[in-house]
Design an enzyme around this catalytic site. Structure first.
Site, PDB file in Angstrom:
ATOM      1  N   SER A  29       0.847  -1.198   0.000  1.00  0.00           N
ATOM      2  CA  SER A  29       0.000   0.000   0.000  1.00  0.00           C
ATOM      3  C   SER A  29       0.881   1.246   0.000  1.00  0.00           C
ATOM      4  O   SER A  29       2.053   1.177  -0.406  1.00  0.00           O
ATOM      5  CB  SER A  29      -0.934  -0.026   1.216  1.00  0.00           C
ATOM      6  OG  SER A  29      -1.919   0.964   1.101  1.00  0.00           O
ATOM      7  N   ASN A  30       0.362   2.379   0.407  1.00  0.00           N
ATOM      8  CA  ASN A  30       1.147   3.622   0.475  1.00  0.00           C
ATOM      9  C   ASN A  30       0.622   4.477   1.624  1.00  0.00           C
ATOM     10  O   ASN A  30      -0.271   4.051   2.361  1.00  0.00           O
ATOM     11  CB  ASN A  30       1.087   4.361  -0.867  1.00  0.00           C
ATOM     12  CG  ASN A  30      -0.343   4.684  -1.248  1.00  0.00           C
ATOM     13  OD1 ASN A  30      -1.008   5.474  -0.608  1.00  0.00           O
ATOM     14  ND2 ASN A  30      -0.842   4.032  -2.310  1.00  0.00           N
ATOM     15  N   CYS A  31       1.139   5.692   1.750  1.00  0.00           N
ATOM     16  CA  CYS A  31       0.890   6.511   2.955  1.00  0.00           C
ATOM     17  C   CYS A  31      -0.338   7.413   2.854  1.00  0.00           C
ATOM     18  O   CYS A  31      -0.537   8.280   3.719  1.00  0.00           O
ATOM     19  CB  CYS A  31       2.106   7.394   3.233  1.00  0.00           C
ATOM     20  SG  CYS A  31       3.617   6.468   3.394  1.00  0.00           S
TER      21      CYS A  31
END
Ligand code: PMT
Length: 209
Positions: A21-23
């Site tokens: 995923s990412n932030c």
């Protein structure tokens, strides 16, 4: 107008408890949704897993993966006037998703990835008269990459977001962006995500006239 706004990250599961995923927190997308509702528009809000609350008046569709987000976007596209893609969609997903938690001693130390669909490119193929605004999150050459995405993804406007600048990008309450169209580039100073949301809605209203 009725607007479709995407927000947050996507999660691409490796097994039931692990994912890529990412932030993204959803703050930027939810701020645009709030600005749109305050300006009297109807909002279809599609978001990946986030821990903040969606605006009460948005019609909210939570999703997990990029493929889920694509399906939700395609469901609502025919009934909206404009799309704003703020979501940080994962470009890749694991080729296989294990049904059970992988065990450390049996797991290969390499994960094979396959490309996810590009949602904006899929919108370009089937859209009728909807206005489409994308975002470009970059850590260098933000304007150059944003212009390339504006062309390739067939957008009416792209919001160039240099996420390497202090106070800009993921997980903060402020952002620094530039609005890029075929004809114009407009640099905005450091602003709250709410203020940027209002500016984006204002530009969208101007484009729709
Ligand atoms: O959520 P926050 O914590 O507030 O953070 C806000 C933000 C940094 C996520 C936001 O401001 C932002 O920049 N969003 C775009 C993130 C991104 O994925 O950019 P990109 O340059 O990788 O993608 C370009 C465009 O294509 C984006 O509109 C994206 O939604 C879209 N895309 C990307 C991949 C994909 N498979 N399909 C897409 O449609």
């Amino acid at each position: 107008m009725r607007l479709l706004i995407t927000a947050g990250p996507t999660r691409e599961h490796i097994d039931p408890v692990r994912f890529l995923s990412n932030c993204s927190t959803g703050k930027m997308g939810f701020a645009i949704a709030e600005a749109a509702i305050a300006a009297g528009h109807e909002v279809e809000l599609i978001a990946g897993p986030v821990s903040i609350k969606p605006p009460a008046k948005a019609n909210y569709t939570p999703v997990v993966s990029a493929c889920d987000m694509l399906a939700a976007v395609m469901k609502y596209l025919p009934i909206v006037d404009a799309v704003i893609m703020t979501a940080a969609v994962a470009d890749w997903r694991p080729a296989e998703q294990a049904q059970d938690k992988l065990k450390k001693h049996t797991m290969e130390p390499v994960i094979k990835l396959v490309p996810n669909p590009d949602i904006l490119s899929e919108i370009k193929k089937v859209k009728t008269n909807q206005l489409v605004i994308g975002f470009a999150a970059e850590t260098r050459n933000a304007l150059e990459y944003a212009k390339d995405k504006l062309e390739r993804k067939g957008l009416d406007m792209i919001v160039a977001n240099d996420v390497s600048l202090p106070g800009a990008g993921f997980a903060v309450d402020t952002n620094i962006v530039s609005f890029v169209t075929q004809k114009n580039i407009e640099h905005l100073p450091l602003m709250s995500k709410q203020e940027i949301g209002c500016e984006i809605i204002r530009r969208l209203e101007e484009m729709s006239r």
